[in-house]
Design an enzyme around this catalytic site. Structure first.
Site, PDB file in Angstrom:
ATOM      1  N   ASP A 147       0.862  -1.179   0.000  1.00 25.23           N
ATOM      2  CA  ASP A 147       0.000   0.000   0.000  1.00 25.23           C
ATOM      3  C   ASP A 147       0.900   1.230   0.000  1.00 25.23           C
ATOM      4  O   ASP A 147       1.928   1.253   0.678  1.00 25.23           O
ATOM      5  CB  ASP A 147      -0.883  -0.046   1.254  1.00 25.23           C
ATOM      6  N   SER A 148       0.517   2.256  -0.731  1.00 29.33           N
ATOM      7  CA  SER A 148       1.391   3.425  -0.907  1.00 29.33           C
ATOM      8  C   SER A 148       1.559   4.258   0.350  1.00 29.33           C
ATOM      9  O   SER A 148       2.426   5.127   0.404  1.00 29.33           O
ATOM     10  CB  SER A 148       0.830   4.329  -2.006  1.00 29.33           C
ATOM     11  N   GLY A 149       0.728   4.035   1.354  1.00 28.73           N
ATOM     12  CA  GLY A 149       0.750   4.883   2.535  1.00 28.73           C
ATOM     13  C   GLY A 149      -0.267   6.000   2.483  1.00 28.73           C
ATOM     14  O   GLY A 149      -0.409   6.759   3.439  1.00 28.73           O
ATOM     15  N   GLY A 150      -1.005   6.097   1.368  1.00 28.53           N
ATOM     16  CA  GLY A 150      -1.996   7.161   1.240  1.00 28.53           C
ATOM     17  C   GLY A 150      -3.059   7.102   2.310  1.00 28.53           C
ATOM     18  O   GLY A 150      -3.487   8.137   2.843  1.00 28.53           O
ATOM     19  N   TYR A 151      -3.499   5.893   2.668  1.00 25.87           N
ATOM     20  CA  TYR A 151      -4.536   5.777   3.698  1.00 25.87           C
ATOM     21  C   TYR A 151      -3.992   6.173   5.066  1.00 25.87           C
ATOM     22  O   TYR A 151      -4.698   6.795   5.860  1.00 25.87           O
ATOM     23  CB  TYR A 151      -5.085   4.352   3.760  1.00 25.87           C
ATOM     24  N   ASP A 209      -2.117   8.312  -3.634  1.00 26.64           N
ATOM     25  CA  ASP A 209      -3.421   8.937  -3.839  1.00 26.64           C
ATOM     26  C   ASP A 209      -3.833   9.694  -2.589  1.00 26.64           C
ATOM     27  O   ASP A 209      -3.227   9.547  -1.530  1.00 26.64           O
ATOM     28  CB  ASP A 209      -4.474   7.874  -4.171  1.00 26.64           C
ATOM     29  N   GLN A 263     -10.666   6.851  -7.105  1.00 24.67           N
ATOM     30  CA  GLN A 263     -11.263   7.606  -6.005  1.00 24.67           C
ATOM     31  C   GLN A 263     -12.579   8.211  -6.501  1.00 24.67           C
ATOM     32  O   GLN A 263     -13.097   7.824  -7.525  1.00 24.67           O
ATOM     33  CB  GLN A 263     -10.292   8.675  -5.486  1.00 24.67           C
ATOM     34  N   GLY A 294     -10.859   4.413  -1.152  1.00 26.96           N
ATOM     35  CA  GLY A 294     -11.780   5.393  -0.597  1.00 26.96           C
ATOM     36  C   GLY A 294     -13.122   4.844  -0.187  1.00 26.96           C
ATOM     37  O   GLY A 294     -14.074   5.609   0.001  1.00 26.96           O
ATOM     38  N   ASP A 321      -7.870  -6.959   0.961  1.00 26.44           N
ATOM     39  CA  ASP A 321      -7.030  -6.970   2.159  1.00 26.44           C
ATOM     40  C   ASP A 321      -7.791  -6.295   3.275  1.00 26.44           C
ATOM     41  O   ASP A 321      -8.672  -5.466   3.024  1.00 26.44           O
ATOM     42  CB  ASP A 321      -5.710  -6.228   1.925  1.00 26.44           C
TER      43      ASP A 321
END
Length: 378
Positions: free
Chosen positions: A94-98, A148, A196, A223, A273
């Site tokens: 995961d990019s870390g955006g969340y 994102d 998104q 999202g 996930d």
């Protein structure tokens, strides 16, 4: 090798499909659930248990957390996360955006990226699309996510539209960065963009179409499961699936309960996930083939039946409900491990069974029959 995806069967009564993803670290049969190993470890479970007991085909790591600890320097010296944590099968990051989304009070979003404060020591950092691609290169995952912005729920239309447009511009920068940098460890890293658009149908359509136009190896739906009603989540998920390419895997991020997963499989999603199986397990909530159990309840104190009689390959089913309750009441760490293994084994069992029934052509009927049972509280 570039990631490939082949559809091996579809369900005539729903949009569910069974497929096969091929990566340099192995094959993944879909639909699939990915255990979450946020900092390179699925909590309370060893990599050997994930392979032999759970039979996980792919796990997830998180860019934000791995960037902070142990850091890209250590991961690069180790030869990437596969070598660092001893996991030989595919990994998605995961990019870390969340995580940046969850730091709402300690972040600043600009065109350049996001400035945020570490939850560990308060230090300030910048995540830009280019930087996040570099971090994921160093981690070495087989599937890497575009950076994102995940808008909150509820949010005004204007804000969600601006956020979506920013996510699209960031995606183009992610693609450009990857084109300028080689794979770090001699195998292919495949980018998945993220749709998104909040709960606005026109924005979800626009984002899905934009993401589809980029021709990535797979696509993600982000999202959702951020507070919106469940039915609205399904509506947006189904809408996205109708516009994302059918010949590429679709990944619904961070969702969710076993019934969320089955309903989303029916909408055309291939990958999932969620931290729920391990997080809820550590708190004594067990997902079983007979329903949901709070193992801490006194009613289980003298119940010597297996934890899950319908799931004999779960390591927890070698023990009784009474014994597992005893471990939780006594504060024994083994209880956390067994509960986590039970939930992960159940989730993987569920998606494997879904695949069997998709290939058999009776997924819709099977889902309708099993949902009331697994949702009941025991």
């Amino acid at each position: 090798m570039e990631l490939t995806f082949a559809i091996e069967g579809t369900d005539p009564g729903t949009a569910a499909r069974a497929g096969r993803i091929r990566t340099d670290h192995g094959e993944i049969e879909t639909p699939i659930f990915m255990p979450v190993g946020t900092v390179g470890s699925v909590k309370a479970v060893t990599q050997q248990q994930l392979q032999s007991d759970v039979n996980a085909q792919i796990i997830l790591g998180n860019t934000y957390h791995l960037y902070l600890r142990p850091g890209t320097g250590v991961l690069s010296k180790a030869g990437g996360l596969h070598r660092f944590n001893g996991w030989p099968r595919p990994i998605l990051t995961d990019s870390g955006g969340y995580q940046v989304f969850s730091l709402a009070e300690n972040r600043k979003i600009t065109e350049e990226g996001v400035v945020f404060q570490s939850h560990i020591d308060g230090s300030r950092h910048l995540f830009s699309p280019e930087g996040v691609m570099d971090i994921q290169r160093a981690i070495g995952a087989d599937i890497i996510m575009a950076f994102d912005e995940c808008p909150p729920y509820p949010a005004e239309y204007r804000y969600v539209r601006q956020s979506m447009d920013l996510t699209h511009r960031w995606l183009d920068r992610c693609i450009a960065r990857l084109a300028d940098t080689p794979d770090a460890y001699g195998y292919t890293q495949n980018l998945f963009p993220i749709v998104q658009g909040g709960t606005f149908a026109d924005l979800r359509k626009a984002s899905s179409e934009y993401i589809a136009s980029r021709g990535a190896a797979g696509n993600a739906i982000g999202g959702l499961s951020v507070g919106e009603p469940e039915e609205q989540m399904y509506e947006m998920c189904g809408l996205c699936c109708s516009f994302l390419p059918a010949d590429k895997p679709r990944y619904l991020m961070g969702v969710g309960t076993p019934w969320n997963i089955l309903e989303s499989i029916a909408l055309g999603v291939d990958m999932f996930d969620c931290v729920m199986p391990t997080r809820n397990g550590r708190n004594g909530m067990l997902f079983t083939t007979e329903g949901v159990i709070n193992i801490r309840n006194k009613k289980w104190a003298d119940d010597f039946s297996p934890v899950d009689p319908g799931l004999t390959d779960s390591p927890a089913s070698a023990y009784s409900k009474a014994y597992l309750r005893h471990l939780f009441v006594a504060g024994e760490i083994l209880g956390l491990t067994l509960a986590s293994l039970q939930n992960l084994t159940f989730y993987l069992h569920l998606v494997r069974e879904a695949r069997v029934h998709i290939l058999a052509g009776d997924f819709a009927a099977w889902k309708a029959a099993i949902l009331p049972r697994i949702k009941q509280r025991l």
